[in-house]
Scaffold this motif. Structure first.
Motif, short mmCIF file in Angstrom:
data_model
loop_
_atom_site.label_atom_id
_atom_site.label_comp_id
_atom_site.label_asym_id
_atom_site.label_seq_id
_atom_site.Cartn_x
_atom_site.Cartn_y
_atom_site.Cartn_z
N SER A 302 1.01 -1.17 -0.29
CA SER A 302 0.03 0.02 -0.03
C SER A 302 0.83 1.30 -0.05
N ILE A 303 0.54 2.36 -0.93
CA ILE A 303 1.04 3.50 -0.78
C ILE A 303 0.10 4.54 -0.21
N PHE A 304 0.67 5.25 0.93
CA PHE A 304 -0.25 6.31 1.48
C PHE A 304 0.02 7.72 0.99
N LEU A 305 -1.25 8.36 0.06
CA LEU A 305 -0.69 9.47 -0.51
C LEU A 305 -1.83 10.46 -0.24
N TRP A 306 -1.79 11.79 -0.64
CA TRP A 306 -2.48 13.00 -0.23
C TRP A 306 -3.20 12.89 1.19
N ASP A 307 -2.22 12.49 2.21
CA ASP A 307 -2.54 12.49 3.60
C ASP A 307 -1.07 12.76 4.35
N GLU A 308 -1.38 13.03 5.63
CA GLU A 308 -0.20 13.21 6.39
C GLU A 308 0.34 11.77 6.94
#
Length: 373
Positions: A302-308
């Motif tokens: 998973s890649i966490f994007l557009w978030d802190e």
């Protein structure tokens, strides 16, 4: 002592002189074209004066080019600009108030921050004002429709129907202003409206923008980014190689996407954000997919994007996610892969090409079943 110059040298000397004169003429022409013009912007605000008096700023591309203090509710900005500055949207910002878009012009502008309207200005600034008035009117109509819904009715269905109708009206308004202003700053505002109203329809909106808008609009940095994102969506379709990017780990290290792809394994690449409800709604499907196919050889990342980034460990703990969690270090993941809507779930083949993308729900399991049985 006399000297003799050959005809060839004389011609060469004449050529050099003519070249020098042409360069001087071009320089003078460019100088004239970039001749500074004067702007004059005044206005009113009810921003409260205290120990620190409120300030008004004039910004272009997020950078302040002028500023002044507000005195007794009034402000005045006077300065110079060149032509290319008037081909973009400037913003007038007063302490504690939402910015108001303006277009630099030699004609005096007068802005009322209290009523949030243009009191005096040229045609283009009046068009911007009319556009925002029309948007406010659409918003007011939507609120009235919601208020008229009976309390015992199916509120969600009524809201959904009225919301879709409002979006359609919004799109019609934005397209109308795009066609009326294909190559000026008003068109920039209208095009951004059209591109951002509904990301799900971005693939259909971009061809309209490319067909009807001119270079002033198309070369705007924000619009160009949307166009590039859509181009990259098609470039990273099934069969295309992955785009290898640096990513952050929960331990604070840096890794590459390619380093997370296991040899001879399919990898489910999941891009998401913690604030995104569709992302959270899809999470049970991803957990089920991991439990069903991981032992058969499915790798998941998973890649966490557009978030802190600090939200990621909390969410991982809440959902008990057993697969690798990374976050976007550079903000380039969504651009490079043309991600305009999340969650974006891609399947990467063992040869590091993209096998499928935009997998959700039943389509996710159908695709995995076709590979793992």
């Amino acid at each position: 002592m006399s000297t003799h110059t050959s005809p060839q040298l004389s011609r060469l000397h004449l050529t050099r002189v003519l070249l020098l004169l042409s360069l001087v003429a071009m320089s003078l022409l460019c100088s004239c074209q970039q001749q500074k013009k004067k702007y004059h912007i005044s206005g009113y605000t009810n921003a409260q004066e205290g120990a620190d008096p409120p300030m008004v700023k004039l910004l272009i591309n997020g950078r302040a080019i002028d500023s002044s203090y507000v005195h007794k509710g009034k402000f005045l900005l006077k300065g110079n600009y060149v032509d290319n500055m008037s081909k973009n949207i400037a913003y007038l910002e007063v302490t504690g108030e939402e910015p108001i878009p303006v277009i630099l012009t030699t004609q005096p502008l007068c802005i009322d921050f209290i009523k949030r309207t243009l009191l005096e200005g040229d045609y283009l600034n009046k068009e911007v004002n009319r556009l925002y008035d029309s948007l406010d009117s659409l918003g007011d109509d939507f609120k009235l429709k919601l208020a008229a819904i009976p309390s015992d009715s199916a509120l969600f269905d009524a809201f959904d129907q009225d919301f879709k109708a409002s979006i359609e009206s919004y799109v019609i308004l934005a397209k109308d202003y795009c066609l009326r202003h294909p190559n000026d700053p008003v068109g920039i505002i209208a095009a951004v409206m059209l591109l951002t109203i509904n990301y799900e329809s971005l693939l259909e909106t971009v061809p309209f923008i490319r067909k009807y808008m001119g270079p002033v609009v198309l070369n705007n940095s924000e619009i160009a980014l949307y166009l590039r994102t859509v181009d990259n969506f098609y470039r990273t379709g099934p069969g295309a190689p992955i785009v290898d990017l640096p990513l952050g780990t929960l331990q604070g290290d840096t890794t590459l996407l390619s380093e997370q792809l296991l040899p001879d394994c399919y990898t489910l690449l999941h891009c998401w954000s913690g604030w995104c409800k569709p992302c959270l709604d899809e999470m049970p499907n991803l957990i089920k997919a991991y439990k069903t196919y991981h032992e058969r050889g499915l790798n998941m990342v998973s890649i966490f994007l557009w978030d802190e980034p600090y939200n990621l460990p909390l969410l991982q703990n809440d959902y008990q996610l057993p697969w690798t969690q990374l976050y976007d270090l550079s903000g380039q993941v969504s651009i490079s892969y043309g991600i305009y809507s999340i969650p974006e779930i891609m399947l990467i083949a063992p040869d590091k090409t993209i096998a499928a993308r935009s997998l959700r729900g039943a389509e996710l399991f159908s695709t995995l079943d076709s590979i793992f049985g």
